[in-house]
Design a protein around this motif. Structure first.
Motif, PDB file in Angstrom:
ATOM      1  N   VAL A   1       0.870  -1.173   0.000  1.00 45.53           N
ATOM      2  CA  VAL A   1       0.000   0.000   0.000  1.00 45.53           C
ATOM      3  C   VAL A   1       0.909   1.226   0.000  1.00 45.53           C
ATOM      4  CG1 VAL A   1      -1.882   1.172   1.193  1.00 45.53           C
ATOM      5  CG2 VAL A   1      -1.661  -1.316   1.346  1.00 45.53           C
ATOM      6  N   GLY A   2       0.896   1.960  -1.116  1.00 45.76           N
ATOM      7  CA  GLY A   2       1.782   3.116  -1.270  1.00 45.76           C
ATOM      8  C   GLY A   2       1.227   4.339  -0.561  1.00 45.76           C
ATOM      9  N   PRO A   3       2.033   5.401  -0.472  1.00 45.13           N
ATOM     10  CA  PRO A   3       1.597   6.605   0.245  1.00 45.13           C
ATOM     11  C   PRO A   3       0.377   7.271  -0.391  1.00 45.13           C
ATOM     12  CG  PRO A   3       3.774   6.916  -0.752  1.00 45.13           C
ATOM     13  CD  PRO A   3       3.406   5.482  -0.950  1.00 45.13           C
ATOM     14  N   GLY A   4       0.243   7.171  -1.717  1.00 46.43           N
ATOM     15  CA  GLY A   4      -0.910   7.791  -2.374  1.00 46.43           C
ATOM     16  C   GLY A   4      -2.077   6.827  -2.487  1.00 46.43           C
ATOM     17  N   ARG A   5      -2.189   5.885  -1.598  1.00 44.27           N
ATOM     18  CA  ARG A   5      -3.226   4.846  -1.566  1.00 44.27           C
ATOM     19  C   ARG A   5      -3.138   3.898  -2.777  1.00 44.27           C
ATOM     20  NH1 ARG A   5      -8.497   7.189  -1.265  1.00 44.27           N
ATOM     21  NH2 ARG A   5      -9.076   5.280  -2.328  1.00 44.27           N
ATOM     22  N   THR A   6      -2.037   3.981  -3.512  1.00 39.75           N
ATOM     23  CA  THR A   6      -1.824   2.997  -4.587  1.00 39.75           C
ATOM     24  C   THR A   6      -1.714   1.623  -3.957  1.00 39.75           C
ATOM     25  OG1 THR A   6      -0.744   4.509  -6.052  1.00 39.75           O
ATOM     26  CG2 THR A   6      -0.148   2.218  -6.312  1.00 39.75           C
ATOM     27  N   LYS A   7      -2.378   0.644  -4.577  1.00 37.18           N
ATOM     28  CA  LYS A   7      -2.252  -0.722  -4.076  1.00 37.18           C
ATOM     29  C   LYS A   7      -1.661  -1.592  -5.168  1.00 37.18           C
ATOM     30  CE  LYS A   7      -5.672  -1.601  -0.562  1.00 37.18           C
ATOM     31  NZ  LYS A   7      -6.985  -2.129  -0.296  1.00 37.18           N
ATOM     32  N   ALA A   8      -0.766  -2.459  -4.763  1.00 34.84           N
ATOM     33  CA  ALA A   8      -0.189  -3.386  -5.730  1.00 34.84           C
ATOM     34  C   ALA A   8      -0.117  -4.751  -5.081  1.00 34.84           C
ATOM     35  CB  ALA A   8       1.200  -2.924  -6.139  1.00 34.84           C
TER      36      ALA A   8
ATOM     37  N   ARG B   1      -5.730   0.818 -10.345  1.00 36.34           N
ATOM     38  CA  ARG B   1      -5.850   2.184 -10.877  1.00 36.34           C
ATOM     39  C   ARG B   1      -7.243   2.701 -10.566  1.00 36.34           C
ATOM     40  NH1 ARG B   1      -0.755   2.948 -13.080  1.00 36.34           N
ATOM     41  NH2 ARG B   1      -1.539   4.239 -14.743  1.00 36.34           N
ATOM     42  N   ASP B   2      -7.293   3.860  -9.942  1.00 33.31           N
ATOM     43  CA  ASP B   2      -8.581   4.498  -9.644  1.00 33.31           C
ATOM     44  C   ASP B   2      -8.934   5.365 -10.849  1.00 33.31           C
ATOM     45  OD1 ASP B   2     -10.682   6.053  -8.775  1.00 33.31           O
ATOM     46  OD2 ASP B   2      -9.853   6.363  -6.776  1.00 33.31           O
ATOM     47  N   GLU B   3      -9.957   4.932 -11.582  1.00 33.03           N
ATOM     48  CA  GLU B   3     -10.272   5.623 -12.834  1.00 33.03           C
ATOM     49  C   GLU B   3     -10.928   6.986 -12.608  1.00 33.03           C
ATOM     50  OE1 GLU B   3     -10.739   1.822 -15.803  1.00 33.03           O
ATOM     51  OE2 GLU B   3     -12.489   2.474 -14.694  1.00 33.03           O
TER      52      GLU B   3
ATOM     53  N   VAL C   1     -16.231 -10.048  -1.374  1.00 39.67           N
ATOM     54  CA  VAL C   1     -15.194  -9.648  -2.328  1.00 39.67           C
ATOM     55  C   VAL C   1     -15.552  -8.289  -2.947  1.00 39.67           C
ATOM     56  CG1 VAL C   1     -14.075 -10.292  -4.497  1.00 39.67           C
ATOM     57  CG2 VAL C   1     -14.510 -12.040  -2.770  1.00 39.67           C
ATOM     58  N   SER C   2     -16.832  -8.081  -3.234  1.00 37.72           N
ATOM     59  CA  SER C   2     -17.249  -6.805  -3.827  1.00 37.72           C
ATOM     60  C   SER C   2     -17.065  -5.675  -2.821  1.00 37.72           C
ATOM     61  CB  SER C   2     -18.709  -6.870  -4.278  1.00 37.72           C
ATOM     62  OG  SER C   2     -18.840  -7.892  -5.233  1.00 37.72           O
ATOM     63  N   GLN C   3     -17.282  -5.982  -1.558  1.00 36.60           N
ATOM     64  CA  GLN C   3     -17.075  -4.967  -0.524  1.00 36.60           C
ATOM     65  C   GLN C   3     -15.595  -4.565  -0.469  1.00 36.60           C
ATOM     66  OE1 GLN C   3     -18.733  -6.157   3.209  1.00 36.60           O
ATOM     67  NE2 GLN C   3     -18.196  -4.251   4.230  1.00 36.60           N
ATOM     68  N   ALA C   4     -14.714  -5.545  -0.623  1.00 35.05           N
ATOM     69  CA  ALA C   4     -13.275  -5.238  -0.623  1.00 35.05           C
ATOM     70  C   ALA C   4     -12.929  -4.308  -1.785  1.00 35.05           C
ATOM     71  CB  ALA C   4     -12.464  -6.532  -0.716  1.00 35.05           C
ATOM     72  N   ALA C   5     -13.539  -4.543  -2.951  1.00 28.87           N
ATOM     73  CA  ALA C   5     -13.246  -3.699  -4.115  1.00 28.87           C
ATOM     74  C   ALA C   5     -13.781  -2.284  -3.903  1.00 28.87           C
ATOM     75  CB  ALA C   5     -13.857  -4.308  -5.371  1.00 28.87           C
ATOM     76  N   ARG C   6     -14.970  -2.170  -3.322  1.00 27.98           N
ATOM     77  CA  ARG C   6     -15.530  -0.837  -3.079  1.00 27.98           C
ATOM     78  C   ARG C   6     -14.696  -0.098  -2.034  1.00 27.98           C
ATOM     79  NH1 ARG C   6     -20.398  -3.629  -3.877  1.00 27.98           N
ATOM     80  NH2 ARG C   6     -21.094  -3.141  -5.969  1.00 27.98           N
ATOM     81  N   TRP C   7     -14.176  -0.877  -1.079  1.00 30.39           N
ATOM     82  CA  TRP C   7     -13.392  -0.280  -0.009  1.00 30.39           C
ATOM     83  C   TRP C   7     -12.080   0.299  -0.551  1.00 30.39           C
ATOM     84  CZ3 TRP C   7      -8.732  -1.420   2.575  1.00 30.39           C
ATOM     85  CH2 TRP C   7      -8.579  -0.779   3.812  1.00 30.39           C
ATOM     86  N   ASP C   8     -11.558  -0.301  -1.630  1.00 27.40           N
ATOM     87  CA  ASP C   8     -10.368   0.261  -2.265  1.00 27.40           C
ATOM     88  C   ASP C   8     -10.617   1.689  -2.724  1.00 27.40           C
ATOM     89  OD1 ASP C   8      -8.587  -1.816  -2.100  1.00 27.40           O
ATOM     90  OD2 ASP C   8      -9.176  -2.700  -4.010  1.00 27.40           O
TER      91      ASP C   8
END
Ligand SMILES: Cc1cc2nc3c(=O)[nH]c(=O)nc-3n(C[C@H](O)[C@H](O)[C@H](O)COP(=O)(O)OP(=O)(O)OC[C@H]3O[C@@H](n4cnc5c(N)ncnc54)[C@H](O)[C@@H]3O)c2cc1C
Length: 378
Positions: free
Chosen positions: A205-212, A228-230, A347-354
């Motif tokens: 989890v990067g400083p700009g909320r980037t997740k990899a 990527r947050d579109e 799983v969908s909740q995890a994606a929305r939480w991102d």
């Protein structure tokens, strides 16, 4: 009155789609002694150059199909999942239990194509017939013996037709509209050299909320998936190695180093995130839907693939019981629908939480709620 033999008993199954769900269903059905024919529009297994995370419940279900050892040989058995900050400092671990038994690793990272090849080769070895370059353009569902209609005009008749991942086929009403709801996020996948010492799946989890997510897939390679947050201004529609490198450069040492190891000619695959679940019954007449025809899951916790193979495992189990068709379809729904809905919701909740973090739902908490649902087979 006894049912007419060969009509309600299932001897001949046609499968539309030779992706994960279709090939796993072919293996399971052929192992149950059923004559199987698979139809796919592609010339051979079509897998993106990306990783597939064979999570513990998927290891268990592949083991039941007799395929786990082959996956271990063609992938990288990893020892856990760690969530770290941009400098590699551990936040927490996600539990990775060995659900496939003591002789198998808890989880395996694989190149996606390798998993499909394991499934394809096993289906063929068990006598399934795979028709590549055969586009299915229609299915007659309500018939006692449904037909698959091919684009070249041929028609094939079966006792049961399985739609496995192929959504836009005429004649089948699919309440899972357009593959489900599209979330404003995309994951970019690329294969790169395995970072030295990487022996577990690592979420960064990067400083700009980037997740990899980095998954070792062989001694030499790892797969990287980058969220990527579109909604962000300037987010590119599709990544290139140079764009990924630039995005990673500002996300701390760990991700910056990964970016530097990316080759300029690497293929980056974009995966738009969707979330959808079949409304109502999983079958129409004698046509059963599996895999992404029935559920579309965001990438978290590796459940998109795991639930597809679970569909196949349950189908194989019921075919082995030699049930009449209506009984099989009813039992299939009873074993799969509620369970898939519970997994889908988490799983969908995890994606929305991102996209929009909620204080009460973090990744670790969702993983703990998912674990007991998938701890035992369907
Ligand atoms: C880059 C990438 C990485 C992924 N990584 C993971 C991961 O790590 N973990 C995870 O859980 N999930 C992952 N997934 C998701 C996973 O691939 C899907 O959940 C899974 O593919 C669903 O399998 P399926 O067989 O239902 O559908 P698909 O894999 O889409 O297969 C459908 C098949 O149907 C065929 N087809 C379609 N229409 C027709 C037609 N009319 N006639 C004949 N054939 C047709 C297609 O050619 C295709 O082969 C990843 C996806 C991508 C793109």
């Amino acid at each position: 009155m006894r049912p007419e033999p060969g009509v309600t008993r299932l001897r001949h199954v046609g499968i539309v789609g030779a992706g994960l769900a279709g090939l796993a269903a072919a293996v399971a059905a052929a192992a149950a002694g059923v004559h199987v024919e698979v139809f796919d529009a592609a010339p051979d297994v079509a897998a993106p150059p990306a990783q597939i995370d064979v999570v513990p419940n998927l290891v268990r279900d592949l083991s039941a199909l007799g395929l786990a050892e082959a996956c271990v040989r063609r992938g990288f058995a990893y020892r856990g999942v760690s969530v770290v900050d941009a400098y590699g400092r551990a936040h927490f671990e996600i539990e990775t239990p060995a659900l496939g038994g003591a002789r198998l690793p808890a989880a395996i990272g694989m190149p996606y194509a390798e998993l499909l090849r394991v499934l394809r080769d096993s289906a063929l070895a068990r006598g399934a017939v795979v028709h590549w370059q055969c586009t299915v353009c229609g299915v007659e569902a309500p018939a006692a013996r449904p037909h698959i209609a091919l684009a070249d005009g041929r028609r094939h008749r079966f006792d049961l037709v399985v739609m496995a991942g192929a959504a836009d086929v005429a004649g089948i009403e699919l309440p899972l509209h357009a593959g489900g709801e599209r979330l404003p996020q995309r994951w970019d996948y690329v294969l790169l050299p395995r970072p030295q010492g990487l022996d577990q799946v690592t979420w960064v989890v990067g400083p700009g909320r980037t997740k990899a997510m980095i998954v070792p897939v062989s001694m030499r390679e790892a797969g990287l998936a980058l969220l990527r947050d579109e909604r962000m201004a300037g987010a590119p529609a599709a990544g290139t190695p140079a764009q990924l490198r630039a995005a990673l450069a500002v996300e701390g040492d760990l991700l910056a180093r990964l970016g530097e190891s990316l080759r300029d000619d690497a293929t980056v695959v974009g995966r738009p995130v969707r979330s959808g679940l079949l409304a109502g019954a999983w079958h129409v007449g004698a046509v059963l839907r599996l895999g992404s025809s029935a559920h579309v899951l965001p990438p978290h916790f590796g459940q998109a693939a795991a639930q597809s193979v679970e569909d196949a495992a349950v189908l194989g189990d019921l075919l082995r019981a030699d049930l009449e068709r209506d009984e099989l379809l009813a039992r299939f729904g009873a074993r799969r629908a509620t369970r898939a809905a519970r997994v889908h919701a988490l799983v969908s909740q995890a994606a929305r939480w991102d996209l929009d973090p909620e204080p009460a739902t973090d990744l670790a908490a969702l993983a703990r709620r998912l674990a007991p649902i998938v701890a035992h087979g369907a």
